[in-house]
Enzyme design. Structure first.
Site, PDB file in Angstrom:
ATOM      1  N   LYS A 141       3.645  -0.104  -3.857  1.00 30.31           N
ATOM      2  CA  LYS A 141       3.411  -1.521  -3.619  1.00 30.31           C
ATOM      3  C   LYS A 141       3.100  -1.755  -2.152  1.00 30.31           C
ATOM      4  CE  LYS A 141       6.171  -2.880  -1.153  1.00 30.31           C
ATOM      5  NZ  LYS A 141       6.501  -2.446   0.257  1.00 30.31           N
ATOM      6  N   TYR A 226       8.696  -8.488  -2.355  1.00 30.21           N
ATOM      7  CA  TYR A 226       9.955  -8.376  -3.129  1.00 30.21           C
ATOM      8  C   TYR A 226      10.479  -9.760  -3.485  1.00 30.21           C
ATOM      9  CZ  TYR A 226      10.216  -3.416  -2.076  1.00 30.21           C
ATOM     10  OH  TYR A 226       9.940  -2.066  -1.998  1.00 30.21           O
TER      11      TYR A 226
HETATM   12  P1  NAD Z   1       4.630   6.019   6.573  1.00 29.69           P
HETATM   13  O1  NAD Z   1       3.883   5.522   7.758  1.00 29.69           O
HETATM   14  O2  NAD Z   1       5.971   6.590   6.796  1.00 29.69           O
HETATM   15  O3  NAD Z   1       3.750   7.108   5.785  1.00 29.69           O
HETATM   16  C1  NAD Z   1       2.372   6.929   5.578  1.00 29.69           C
HETATM   17  C2  NAD Z   1       1.720   8.250   5.217  1.00 29.69           C
HETATM   18  O4  NAD Z   1       0.306   8.037   5.164  1.00 29.69           O
HETATM   19  C3  NAD Z   1       1.945   9.343   6.268  1.00 29.69           C
HETATM   20  O5  NAD Z   1       2.098  10.573   5.596  1.00 29.69           O
HETATM   21  C4  NAD Z   1       0.637   9.341   7.063  1.00 29.69           C
HETATM   22  O6  NAD Z   1       0.355  10.587   7.659  1.00 29.69           O
HETATM   23  C5  NAD Z   1      -0.362   9.013   5.974  1.00 29.69           C
HETATM   24  N1  NAD Z   1      -1.603   8.447   6.491  1.00 29.69           N
HETATM   25  C6  NAD Z   1      -2.832   8.847   6.124  1.00 29.69           C
HETATM   26  N2  NAD Z   1      -3.766   8.146   6.763  1.00 29.69           N
HETATM   27  C7  NAD Z   1      -3.123   7.291   7.582  1.00 29.69           C
HETATM   28  C8  NAD Z   1      -3.572   6.322   8.516  1.00 29.69           C
HETATM   29  N3  NAD Z   1      -4.864   6.070   8.715  1.00 29.69           N
HETATM   30  N4  NAD Z   1      -2.627   5.620   9.173  1.00 29.69           N
HETATM   31  C9  NAD Z   1      -1.310   5.826   8.961  1.00 29.69           C
HETATM   32  N5  NAD Z   1      -0.826   6.746   8.067  1.00 29.69           N
HETATM   33  C10 NAD Z   1      -1.743   7.475   7.401  1.00 29.69           C
HETATM   34  O7  NAD Z   1       4.688   4.809   5.548  1.00 29.69           O
HETATM   35  P2  NAD Z   1       5.688   4.643   4.320  1.00 29.69           P
HETATM   36  O8  NAD Z   1       6.816   3.793   4.736  1.00 29.69           O
HETATM   37  O9  NAD Z   1       5.966   5.954   3.712  1.00 29.69           O
HETATM   38  O10 NAD Z   1       4.788   3.729   3.340  1.00 29.69           O
HETATM   39  C11 NAD Z   1       3.755   4.273   2.528  1.00 29.69           C
HETATM   40  C12 NAD Z   1       3.504   3.347   1.329  1.00 29.69           C
HETATM   41  O11 NAD Z   1       4.703   3.250   0.575  1.00 29.69           O
HETATM   42  C13 NAD Z   1       3.137   1.910   1.698  1.00 29.69           C
HETATM   43  O12 NAD Z   1       2.209   1.399   0.786  1.00 29.69           O
HETATM   44  C14 NAD Z   1       4.448   1.154   1.595  1.00 29.69           C
HETATM   45  O13 NAD Z   1       4.281  -0.228   1.291  1.00 29.69           O
HETATM   46  C15 NAD Z   1       5.098   1.885   0.447  1.00 29.69           C
HETATM   47  N6  NAD Z   1       6.571   1.813   0.494  1.00 29.69           N
HETATM   48  C16 NAD Z   1       7.217   1.425  -0.628  1.00 29.69           C
HETATM   49  C17 NAD Z   1       8.580   1.338  -0.624  1.00 29.69           C
HETATM   50  C18 NAD Z   1       9.307   0.957  -1.877  1.00 29.69           C
HETATM   51  O14 NAD Z   1      10.498   0.707  -1.802  1.00 29.69           O
HETATM   52  N7  NAD Z   1       8.657   0.924  -3.032  1.00 29.69           N
HETATM   53  C19 NAD Z   1       9.303   1.641   0.533  1.00 29.69           C
HETATM   54  C20 NAD Z   1       8.614   2.050   1.670  1.00 29.69           C
HETATM   55  C21 NAD Z   1       7.227   2.149   1.637  1.00 29.69           C
END
Ligand code: NAD
Length: 374
Positions: A141, A226
């Site tokens: 999401k 949320y």
């Molecule tokens: P994060 O920044 O920790 O991870 C992002 C990942 O994408 C990294 O592995 C990064 O290397 C990669 N990536 C590839 N291209 C990129 C770019 N151009 N810029 C930045 N990163 C790039 O983020 P996250 O917190 O893991 O979030 C990722 C997704 O998961 C989002 O869509 C977020 O909304 C979702 N999320 C959902 C929940 C949930 O509870 N359902 C919780 C946290 C995150």
């Protein structure tokens, strides 16, 4: 929260409670269905695309507890990190891909499902490419940055004959399901008002969540979703009108491109009103549902574990004990059961699209200062 000591019978019952969230009435009939797939021929193989915070700290540990799913591949721009994660989860290093050779997952029959855990602005492209590779998709999401992208993802899945599930983990949370059950049984009387609040104080101004192109918006897209989703599942209705305000202090380096607060009101057909807050500048995490005879509280409203449900009895707020599966086990095993025809599909692309439609209306209302009919 998963109580790992629950008996198998209670595990099945709670899995089924989770899987039957869309219709809690399905509880009994789903129990025997879940029992049918106690010994699947093969676990579903998941490829995780993007191994950032959420994949590393929640989804991979979560899938390790799944009964019907296992991690088999990784897609990452950071080979060293991918190798470390692969070693930890016994993933064959041959099944580490990068963003350039991503499309070659089509040639790997061990991958059944691709789980997209990338910045929001990349969800649509990587989902469409996963469908083109003949895989089912789970996507985090918010589903995408726009309604048009959500529709493109749904169409791509239909075209490929593959299924799409969005990472709405709260749909499997035991306390949330117990609260929904109490509301549907009118235990606090006729629903009148819902208050939802979700937020946190965001850090590094350089992170993608504060970049409009990658995030699609600010707190509303990331955490306000949320509050919105909760207003929909707690009321059990779809809103017909929205009124919203956003605030952004552009002198704060974090909020050059996206909003820091978004508050919005939703009107539902039965007369229920929801008053919802979201913020990137302060911690908020509580849902309260007011009925004609009392009220319910979920606090925190959303969290990976440990959500507490309380309900008034004769005017006194009392905690309610609940048992259920871990949200991540629920969503991934739930998808596996649905793909096996043993449970209904939950958190579909249409669900993600509906949130995005409302979010676009929220932003339109905030821009115009007028309410928007849905
Ligand atoms: P994060 O920044 O920790 O991870 C992002 C990942 O994408 C990294 O592995 C990064 O290397 C990669 N990536 C590839 N291209 C990129 C770019 N151009 N810029 C930045 N990163 C790039 O983020 P996250 O917190 O893991 O979030 C990722 C997704 O998961 C989002 O869509 C977020 O909304 C979702 N999320 C959902 C929940 C949930 O509870 N359902 C919780 C946290 C995150």
């Amino acid at each position: 929260m998963l109580n790992r000591s629950v008996s198998r019978r209670r595990f099945l019952a709670s899995s089924v409670a989770a899987i039957g969230a869309a219709s809690l009435a399905r509880f009994g009939s789903s129990l025997s269905l879940a029992a049918d797939v106690a010994s699947p021929a093969r676990k579903l193989g998941f490829a995780f695309v993007g191994i950032g915070n959420f994949a590393t700290h929640e989804l991979l540990p979560g899938i390790a507890n799944c009964k019907y799913c296992e991690p088999v591949a990784l897609v990452s721009g950071h080979l060293d990190n991918a190798k470390r994660v692969a070693a930890k989860y016994k993933i064959d290093p041959k099944f580490i891909y990068n963003y350039d050779n991503y499309d070659s997952i089509r040639d790997n029959p061990a991958i059944d499902v691709v789980y997209i855990v990338l910045p929001n602005g990349m969800h649509a492209e990587y989902t469409v490419r996963a469908f083109a590779a003949g895989k089912h998709v789970m996507c985090e999401k918010p589903m995408a940055n726009t309604v048009a992208e959500c529709q493109q993802m749904i169409d791509a899945g239909k075209g490929a004959g593959k299924k799409l599930q969005i990472g709405y983990r709260m749909h499997w949370d035991a306390a949330t399901l117990a609260c929904i059950d109490a509301l549907r049984k009118n235990e606090i009387g006729k629903l009148e008002i819902i208050e939802t609040a979700t937020g946190f104080s965001i850090g590094d101004p350089k992170q993608w969540r504060l970049n409009r192109k990658l995030a699609g918006g600010g707190c509303m897209m990331d955490i306000g979703i949320y509050s919105l989703s909760a207003a929909r599942y707690l009321s059990g209705e779809e809103p017909t009108e929205v009124f919203a305000n956003t605030y952004q202090d552009t002198s704060d380096p974090r909020f050059k491109e996206v909003e820091q607060h978004c508050d919005f009101q939703l009107k539902f057909p039965s007369g229920v009103q929801a008053s919802c807050l979201s913020s990137y500048a302060t911690p908020l995490n509580r849902y309260v549902v007011h009925g004609s005879k009392g009220y319910c509280v979920l606090e925190p409203g959303q969290a990976y574990h440990g959500i507490k449900f309380s309900k008034t009895e004769k005017g006194v707020l009392k905690p309610v004990d609940v048992v259920g599966v871990d949200q991540f086990v629920g969503e991934m095993d739930g998808f596996a059961l649905a793909l096996a025809g043993k449970a209904p599909f939950m958190a579909t692309g249409e669900e993600g699209l509906q949130d995005m439609r409302i979010i676009e209306a929220i932003y339109a209302s905030a821009r115009s200062g007028a309410s928007v009919k849905l």
